[in-house]
Design an enzyme around this catalytic site. Structure first.
Site, PDB file in Angstrom:
ATOM      1  N   PHE A 119       0.845  -1.194   0.000  1.00  0.00           N
ATOM      2  CA  PHE A 119       0.000   0.000   0.000  1.00  0.00           C
ATOM      3  C   PHE A 119       0.876   1.237   0.000  1.00  0.00           C
ATOM      4  O   PHE A 119       2.043   1.179   0.408  1.00  0.00           O
ATOM      5  CB  PHE A 119      -0.902  -0.005   1.238  1.00  0.00           C
ATOM      6  CG  PHE A 119      -2.364   0.077   0.901  1.00  0.00           C
ATOM      7  CD1 PHE A 119      -3.053  -1.039   0.493  1.00  0.00           C
ATOM      8  CD2 PHE A 119      -3.053   1.281   0.993  1.00  0.00           C
ATOM      9  CE1 PHE A 119      -4.392  -0.974   0.165  1.00  0.00           C
ATOM     10  CE2 PHE A 119      -4.393   1.361   0.675  1.00  0.00           C
ATOM     11  CZ  PHE A 119      -5.071   0.235   0.261  1.00  0.00           C
ATOM     12  N   HIS A 241      -7.604  11.706  -2.557  1.00  0.00           N
ATOM     13  CA  HIS A 241      -7.084  10.403  -2.996  1.00  0.00           C
ATOM     14  C   HIS A 241      -6.845  10.490  -4.500  1.00  0.00           C
ATOM     15  O   HIS A 241      -7.705  10.988  -5.230  1.00  0.00           O
ATOM     16  CB  HIS A 241      -8.114   9.322  -2.664  1.00  0.00           C
ATOM     17  CG  HIS A 241      -7.615   7.926  -2.814  1.00  0.00           C
ATOM     18  ND1 HIS A 241      -7.262   7.393  -4.032  1.00  0.00           N
ATOM     19  CD2 HIS A 241      -7.414   6.940  -1.899  1.00  0.00           C
ATOM     20  CE1 HIS A 241      -6.860   6.139  -3.847  1.00  0.00           C
ATOM     21  NE2 HIS A 241      -6.940   5.839  -2.564  1.00  0.00           N
ATOM     22  N   ARG A 285      -0.397   9.640  -0.825  1.00  0.00           N
ATOM     23  CA  ARG A 285      -1.470  10.181  -1.649  1.00  0.00           C
ATOM     24  C   ARG A 285      -1.310  11.648  -1.996  1.00  0.00           C
ATOM     25  O   ARG A 285      -1.649  12.067  -3.101  1.00  0.00           O
ATOM     26  CB  ARG A 285      -2.801   9.983  -0.917  1.00  0.00           C
ATOM     27  CG  ARG A 285      -3.125   8.526  -0.824  1.00  0.00           C
ATOM     28  CD  ARG A 285      -4.313   8.254   0.044  1.00  0.00           C
ATOM     29  NE  ARG A 285      -4.541   6.826   0.072  1.00  0.00           N
ATOM     30  CZ  ARG A 285      -5.446   6.239   0.827  1.00  0.00           C
ATOM     31  NH1 ARG A 285      -6.207   6.955   1.643  1.00  0.00           N
ATOM     32  NH2 ARG A 285      -5.592   4.941   0.784  1.00  0.00           N
ATOM     33  N   HIS A 351     -11.323  12.837  -0.065  1.00  0.00           N
ATOM     34  CA  HIS A 351     -11.408  11.506   0.506  1.00  0.00           C
ATOM     35  C   HIS A 351     -11.451  11.468   2.025  1.00  0.00           C
ATOM     36  O   HIS A 351     -12.260  10.765   2.613  1.00  0.00           O
ATOM     37  CB  HIS A 351     -10.201  10.711   0.008  1.00  0.00           C
ATOM     38  CG  HIS A 351     -10.199   9.276   0.408  1.00  0.00           C
ATOM     39  ND1 HIS A 351     -11.228   8.422   0.077  1.00  0.00           N
ATOM     40  CD2 HIS A 351      -9.299   8.532   1.100  1.00  0.00           C
ATOM     41  CE1 HIS A 351     -10.954   7.211   0.557  1.00  0.00           C
ATOM     42  NE2 HIS A 351      -9.808   7.248   1.180  1.00  0.00           N
ATOM     43  N   ARG A 393      -2.714  11.266   5.714  1.00  0.00           N
ATOM     44  CA  ARG A 393      -2.909   9.908   6.219  1.00  0.00           C
ATOM     45  C   ARG A 393      -2.389   8.885   5.219  1.00  0.00           C
ATOM     46  O   ARG A 393      -2.575   9.034   4.022  1.00  0.00           O
ATOM     47  CB  ARG A 393      -4.401   9.650   6.461  1.00  0.00           C
ATOM     48  CG  ARG A 393      -4.722   8.222   6.809  1.00  0.00           C
ATOM     49  CD  ARG A 393      -6.167   8.041   7.202  1.00  0.00           C
ATOM     50  NE  ARG A 393      -7.116   8.047   6.105  1.00  0.00           N
ATOM     51  CZ  ARG A 393      -7.362   7.009   5.294  1.00  0.00           C
ATOM     52  NH1 ARG A 393      -6.693   5.878   5.433  1.00  0.00           N
ATOM     53  NH2 ARG A 393      -8.265   7.098   4.346  1.00  0.00           N
TER      54      ARG A 393
HETATM   55  C1  LIG Z   1     -14.356   4.667  -0.521  1.00  0.00           C
HETATM   56  C2  LIG Z   1     -13.475   4.663   0.692  1.00  0.00           C
HETATM   57  C3  LIG Z   1     -12.506   3.677   0.836  1.00  0.00           C
HETATM   58  C4  LIG Z   1     -11.692   3.644   1.969  1.00  0.00           C
HETATM   59  N1  LIG Z   1     -10.758   2.648   2.084  1.00  0.00           N
HETATM   60  C5  LIG Z   1     -10.004   2.599   3.209  1.00  0.00           C
HETATM   61  C6  LIG Z   1      -9.066   1.540   3.398  1.00  0.00           C
HETATM   62  O1  LIG Z   1      -8.929   0.641   2.580  1.00  0.00           O
HETATM   63  N2  LIG Z   1      -8.336   1.524   4.528  1.00  0.00           N
HETATM   64  C7  LIG Z   1      -8.471   2.493   5.482  1.00  0.00           C
HETATM   65  O2  LIG Z   1      -7.794   2.420   6.487  1.00  0.00           O
HETATM   66  N3  LIG Z   1      -9.353   3.497   5.331  1.00  0.00           N
HETATM   67  C8  LIG Z   1     -10.119   3.575   4.223  1.00  0.00           C
HETATM   68  N4  LIG Z   1     -11.021   4.598   4.074  1.00  0.00           N
HETATM   69  C9  LIG Z   1     -11.250   5.523   5.179  1.00  0.00           C
HETATM   70  C10 LIG Z   1     -12.107   4.870   6.241  1.00  0.00           C
HETATM   71  O3  LIG Z   1     -12.974   3.954   5.646  1.00  0.00           O
HETATM   72  C11 LIG Z   1     -12.939   5.875   7.027  1.00  0.00           C
HETATM   73  O4  LIG Z   1     -12.148   6.938   7.410  1.00  0.00           O
HETATM   74  C12 LIG Z   1     -13.518   5.217   8.258  1.00  0.00           C
HETATM   75  O5  LIG Z   1     -14.232   4.074   7.896  1.00  0.00           O
HETATM   76  C13 LIG Z   1     -14.383   6.148   9.063  1.00  0.00           C
HETATM   77  O6  LIG Z   1     -15.023   5.408  10.080  1.00  0.00           O
HETATM   78  P1  LIG Z   1     -15.884   6.116  11.193  1.00  0.00           P
HETATM   79  O7  LIG Z   1     -16.371   5.044  12.089  1.00  0.00           O
HETATM   80  O8  LIG Z   1     -15.113   7.225  11.782  1.00  0.00           O
HETATM   81  O9  LIG Z   1     -17.087   6.791  10.404  1.00  0.00           O
HETATM   82  P2  LIG Z   1     -18.241   6.188   9.450  1.00  0.00           P
HETATM   83  O10 LIG Z   1     -18.037   4.768   9.111  1.00  0.00           O
HETATM   84  O11 LIG Z   1     -18.397   7.160   8.353  1.00  0.00           O
HETATM   85  O12 LIG Z   1     -19.510   6.220  10.372  1.00  0.00           O
HETATM   86  C14 LIG Z   1     -20.121   7.416  10.775  1.00  0.00           C
HETATM   87  C15 LIG Z   1     -21.325   7.057  11.605  1.00  0.00           C
HETATM   88  O13 LIG Z   1     -21.830   8.207  12.229  1.00  0.00           O
HETATM   89  C16 LIG Z   1     -23.224   8.251  12.091  1.00  0.00           C
HETATM   90  N5  LIG Z   1     -23.615   9.659  12.151  1.00  0.00           N
HETATM   91  C17 LIG Z   1     -23.094  10.695  11.461  1.00  0.00           C
HETATM   92  N6  LIG Z   1     -23.733  11.832  11.789  1.00  0.00           N
HETATM   93  C18 LIG Z   1     -24.652  11.517  12.720  1.00  0.00           C
HETATM   94  C19 LIG Z   1     -25.626  12.251  13.437  1.00  0.00           C
HETATM   95  N7  LIG Z   1     -25.806  13.569  13.256  1.00  0.00           N
HETATM   96  N8  LIG Z   1     -26.426  11.585  14.317  1.00  0.00           N
HETATM   97  C20 LIG Z   1     -26.298  10.246  14.485  1.00  0.00           C
HETATM   98  N9  LIG Z   1     -25.399   9.509  13.823  1.00  0.00           N
HETATM   99  C21 LIG Z   1     -24.582  10.134  12.958  1.00  0.00           C
HETATM  100  C22 LIG Z   1     -23.512   7.562  10.788  1.00  0.00           C
HETATM  101  O14 LIG Z   1     -24.826   7.048  10.787  1.00  0.00           O
HETATM  102  C23 LIG Z   1     -22.477   6.456  10.817  1.00  0.00           C
HETATM  103  O15 LIG Z   1     -22.981   5.350  11.537  1.00  0.00           O
HETATM  104  C24 LIG Z   1     -11.837   4.634   2.949  1.00  0.00           C
HETATM  105  C25 LIG Z   1     -12.802   5.624   2.801  1.00  0.00           C
HETATM  106  C26 LIG Z   1     -13.613   5.658   1.679  1.00  0.00           C
HETATM  107  C27 LIG Z   1     -14.601   6.761   1.527  1.00  0.00           C
END
Ligand SMILES: Cc1cc2nc3c(=O)[nH]c(=O)nc-3n(C[C@H](O)[C@H](O)[C@H](O)COP(=O)(O)OP(=O)(O)OC[C@H]3O[C@@H](n4cnc5c(N)ncnc54)[C@H](O)[C@@H]3O)c2cc1C
Ligand code: FES
Lengths: 579, 232
Positions: A119, A241, A285, A351, A393
């Site tokens: 990666f 990204h 990136r 991203h 990142r």
């Molecule tokens: C397409 C893509 C591919 C990626 N690939 C990778 C990878 O291969 N490896 C890696 O390390 N990272 C990767 N990333 C980054 C990583 O996936 C994200 O940064 C990470 O999953 C974020 O997780 P999180 O739990 O912080 O938020 P999220 O998974 O976005 O969850 C947010 C949560 O908050 C809730 N929420 C938001 N606002 C409110 C509100 N007002 N009230 C109640 N609930 C709310 C939503 O319902 C959701 O449940 C990728 C990102 C993307 C977009």
């Protein structure tokens, strides 16, 4: 309704679920835990993560968590806090084994151990060459993490409030006392009175026109915390990204280059050889995104247009379809192109938010430059800034961050809620939420949120993306002031109570506007280039003046106020960043 | 190009019965149907209601009945739908509003099959081993995004909403055929019940409907076969 819980987790992506699971395991029998999420948990954007989660398991070749830590710090352009990075890279290994024990279906090596791939920015022996460190499940690692964590939460009987949209954070007498949430199905407001609250609400890529982020990623938690007086850290650093599908922004994982994919310009040249001779297409990136734009500016975009090619054709059908099945499907569905036979048109896509709500390594939200915690308030995941990602990142480090720090926050919360009583509540905790809803429902200002959102996204894309200058940032701030003023006159058309997404989208737009302003303001302050923040008028890194985190808050007069705090450096002294 | 979109609208709090409303909008052939719905919502009629999040077919929010078949609105393109597009909510669940249906029963069925790894043995300090071929055995069913396209395309489910449905069976399959799982018996008990796999008439609607390309009917057949060979 008025609910009482010991701990409330807001958000059910990887960070929220990891925290909820740990809380359930530690204190689930004796304490009341609730998870609130505006989406059904399995709809969270963690499920979109493709390429993998980083951990120095060394299954394919020699690896050490110290190497991982070095890469993370160097990738961050030396802005990450190294104490936090060490914790993350060390705990990564146990974290991945835990996921496996929970049932996560990782891809496997012939001998049955977890498969690992290369990666961007991950190297062996402090930069010698790419290393196999990303643990993956085909190109749907995030999907598997989200499902597995949700399944474990179900097994542990975690209480979920699905489709509850949090609007406000309750802070009273110096303590966090709960949240106010809007029940989407009924339009009712509820107060959740709690000893401790964790925000795990994800990122805010939707402030940009071209993004890999879900429509729901509007930075609600970050904006709510900011409105309630928490300064935001390092908001000028937003990652683009390099390989989003042209125009759509849908992500093509870096894993595609990890498997051997190559970026080519209009001459068919592998241009990354010129920018990063050692690790080429697997440079971090920020560097690859800039390189793509430089190629385009110099007329080497494909057919003179504003994109380049990601070429997988030499990998062969077998590798492409087994290791990258989902992106193959995306490219076929949305572009009508077969990546086995044709290169994929790509451009950088907004991203990942490196900045966010400042926390310490136990997830406690800190409110100033001397890291004073706000008792009872925690944050983890993309909405938080620990900071392990600094100015840029590395791929695979967010899935790691959300799990490691989600769990660490929960451990601290579990202790905390056993030590304190329920906090006192203000008289009318729902006041702000009620007024905001009333203004949007009853006003008659004639502005539509859809129009303002579109203008915001173009403004940010044109002026505050990969390249920035004093001029573009000034343009953006002026534009934002106008949009905010118009936002004050937004009225929604849907006046009903049931599933009113018109109203919620209007509220989300308010959050995006707030965060766009902070991002632009912080970018204008930082007169150097570091990681994802590139100032064409200040193209060099300036450690003398700028080796520090920014903190932006709202002053008494309504203007933004800039402050800073030092970077924690343990074992890696800043060096020039070359690959 | 211009498209005519006919959408089944219904707000049980206000409307006596569902009605169809037509919108005429500009669209590019490469637009996702979700882009078109968003355009209607943002530019014409803010009251139009649907769920969505990821916009590229991985979160499972926006399954709906599109020109008579279940699809994710973000995974069909306008050029494949013709100039008149009919959009209705998934069949078989109560409508909350417009294209939003009540998923409570769906998630209840999912939970009923105990969709988590069951294995009380103390794990090794590193990973449990699993060969690539053991991993391959259940790969197909790990792809499920719980969008409900399969369950709500199933005539057996329409006629009997108590039927646990293809999605729950797919998720049971994901664990039953995982070499690390020890909970097959518990799950098979649920699937062998009156509302379990035997309601399936092998109609294949579910397989056609799955936006992730899961061979749903085949997974159901795998489970049936296991019940017949191992447990009778
Ligand atoms: C397409 C893509 C591919 C990626 N690939 C990778 C990878 O291969 N490896 C890696 O390390 N990272 C990767 N990333 C980054 C990583 O996936 C994200 O940064 C990470 O999953 C974020 O997780 P999180 O739990 O912080 O938020 P999220 O998974 O976005 O969850 C947010 C949560 O908050 C809730 N929420 C938001 N606002 C409110 C509100 N007002 N009230 C109640 N609930 C709310 C939503 O319902 C959701 O449940 C990728 C990102 C993307 C977009
Ligand atoms: S919006 Fe996520 S599947 Fe369509």
């Amino acid at each position: 309704m008025h609910y009482e819980f010991d701990a409330v987790v807001v958000g059910a992506g990887g960070a929220g679920l990891s925290a909820a699971l740990e809380l359930a395991r530690q204190v689930g029998q004796t304490h009341r835990i609730a998870v609130l999420s505006k989406l059904y948990p399995v709809r969270s954007h963690t499920g979109a993560a493709q390429g993998g989660i980083g951990a120095a398991l060394g299954n394919v070749e020699e690896d050490h968590w110290e190497w991982h830590a070095f890469d993370t710090v160097k990738g961050s352009d030396y802005l990450a806090d190294q104490d936090a990075v060490e914790i993350m890279c060390r705990e990564a290994i146990e974290c991945v084994y835990d996921l496996e024990h929970y049932g996560l279906p990782f891809s496997r090596l012939e001998d049955g151990r977890i498969a690992q791939r290369r990666f961007g920015g991950h190297t062996r022996n402090y930069g010698e060459g790419p290393v196999h460190r990303s643990c993956y499940a085909a190109d749907r690692t995030g999907h598997m993490i989200l499902q597995t964590m949700y399944q474990q939460c179900l097994k542990h009987d975690v209480k979920f409030f699905d489709e509850f949209h949090v609007l406000d954070l309750i802070i009273h007498q110096g303590r966090c006392a709960g949240v106010v949430a809007y029940e989407i199905a009924t339009g009712r407001l509820h107060t959740f009175h709690a000893k401790a609250v964790l925000f795990a609400t994800g990122g805010f890529g939707r402030m940009y026109k071209v993004t890999s982020n879900a429509l729901a990623l509007t930075g609600d938690g970050v904006a709510i915390a900011f409105r309630r007086g928490i300064p935001l850290e390092d908001m000028e650093f937003f990652q683009f990204h390099p390989t989003g599908i042209y125009r759509l922004g849908i992500l093509i994982t870096e894993g595609a280059r990890g498997e051997g994919g190559i970026l080519r310009n209009n001459d068919g040249e592998r241009f990354m050889e010129r920018y990063a001779p050692t690790i080429k297409d697997l440079a971090p990136r920020d560097m690859v995104s800039r390189a793509i734009y430089w190629e385009i500016r110099n007329g080497r975009g494909i057919n003179g247009k504003d994109y380049v090619h990601l070429d997988l054709t030499h990998l062969g059908r077998e590798i492409i379809e087994t290791r990258l099945p989902d992106i193959t499907d995306f490219v076929r569905t949305y572009l009508g192109i077969d990546p086995v036979k044709e290169p994929i048109p790509v451009t950088p896509t907004a991203h990942y938010a490196m900045g966010g709500i400042p926390t310490d390594v136990d997830g406690r939200v800190v409110t100033d430059a001397s890291n004073t915690p706000l008792p009872g308030f925690y944050a983890a995941g993309e909405c938080a800034c620990v900071s392990v990602h600094g100015a840029n990142r590395l791929g695979t480090n967010s899935l790691l961050d959300i799990l490691v720090f989600g769990r660490r926050a929960a451990r601290h919360m579990a202790q905390y809620i056993q030590q304190v009583d329920m906090p006192a509540m203000p008289d009318d905790p729902e006041q702000w939420s009620r007024q905001t809803i009333a203004r949007l429902m009853e006003g008659d200002g004639g502005e539509r949120h859809g129009q303002i959102r579109a203008e915001l996204q173009s403004l940010m894309m044109d002026n505050v993306s990969v390249f920035r200058t004093e001029e573009t940032l000034k343009t953006a701030l002026e534009g934002l002031a106008g949009l905010k003023e118009r936002y004050g006159r937004v009225t929604v058309q849907d006046k009903g109570r049931r599933f009113n997404t018109d109203l919620l989208e209007a509220i989300e737009l308010g959050n995006l506007l707030e965060l766009a302003e902070v991002t632009t303001f912080a970018a204008r302050q930082r007169t150097e280039s570091r990681g994802g923040h590139y100032r064409e008028d200040y193209p060099n890194r300036d450690d003398q003046n700028w080796l520090k985190h920014s903190l932006v808050s709202r002053g008494e007069d309504g203007g933004l106020v800039w402050d800073s705090k030092p970077v924690v450096i343990t074992r890696f002294q800043p060096q020039e960043r070359k690959y | 190009m211009q498209v005519r979109v006919r959408i089944r609208r219904y707000d049980p709090a206000q409307d006596q019965r569902p009605r169809y409303q037509e919108y005429v909008v500009d669209a590019e052939p490469e637009d996702r149907l979700l882009d078109v719905l968003n355009r209607i919502k943002w530019e014409i009629d803010g009251t139009l209601t649907f769920r969505r999040s990821c916009a590229h077919g991985v979160c499972g929010s926006d399954a709906m009945l599109i020109n008579g078949v279940n699809r994710l609105a973000c995974k069909v393109l306008v050029r494949d739908l013709g100039s008149t597009i009919t959009v209705e909510p998934l069949r078989g669940f109560p409508v909350v509003k417009d294209l939003v249906v009540d998923m409570t029963g769906f998630f209840k069925a999912y939970r009923a099959v105990k969709p988590w790894l069951i294995n009380d043995e103390t794990p090794p300090p590193t990973e449990r081993l699993q060969s690539p071929s053991e991993r391959e055995r259940f790969d197909d069913t790990t792809k499920c995004i719980l969008c409900a396209s399969c369950t709500t395309s199933c005539p057996s489910f329409w006629s009997n909403p108590e039927y646990i449905g293809p999605a729950a069976i797919v998720n049971a399959h994901r664990f039953i055929f995982d070499s690390r799982d020890r909970g097959a018996a518990e799950r098979l008990d649920v699937l062998n019940s009156r509302e379990g796999v035997w309601r399936c008439r092998t109609i294949f609607n579910c397989t056609d409907a799955c936006p992730r390309g899961i061979e749903v009917t085949r997974a159901i057949q795998d489970v049936k076969r296991l019940l017949l060979t191992e447990r009778v």
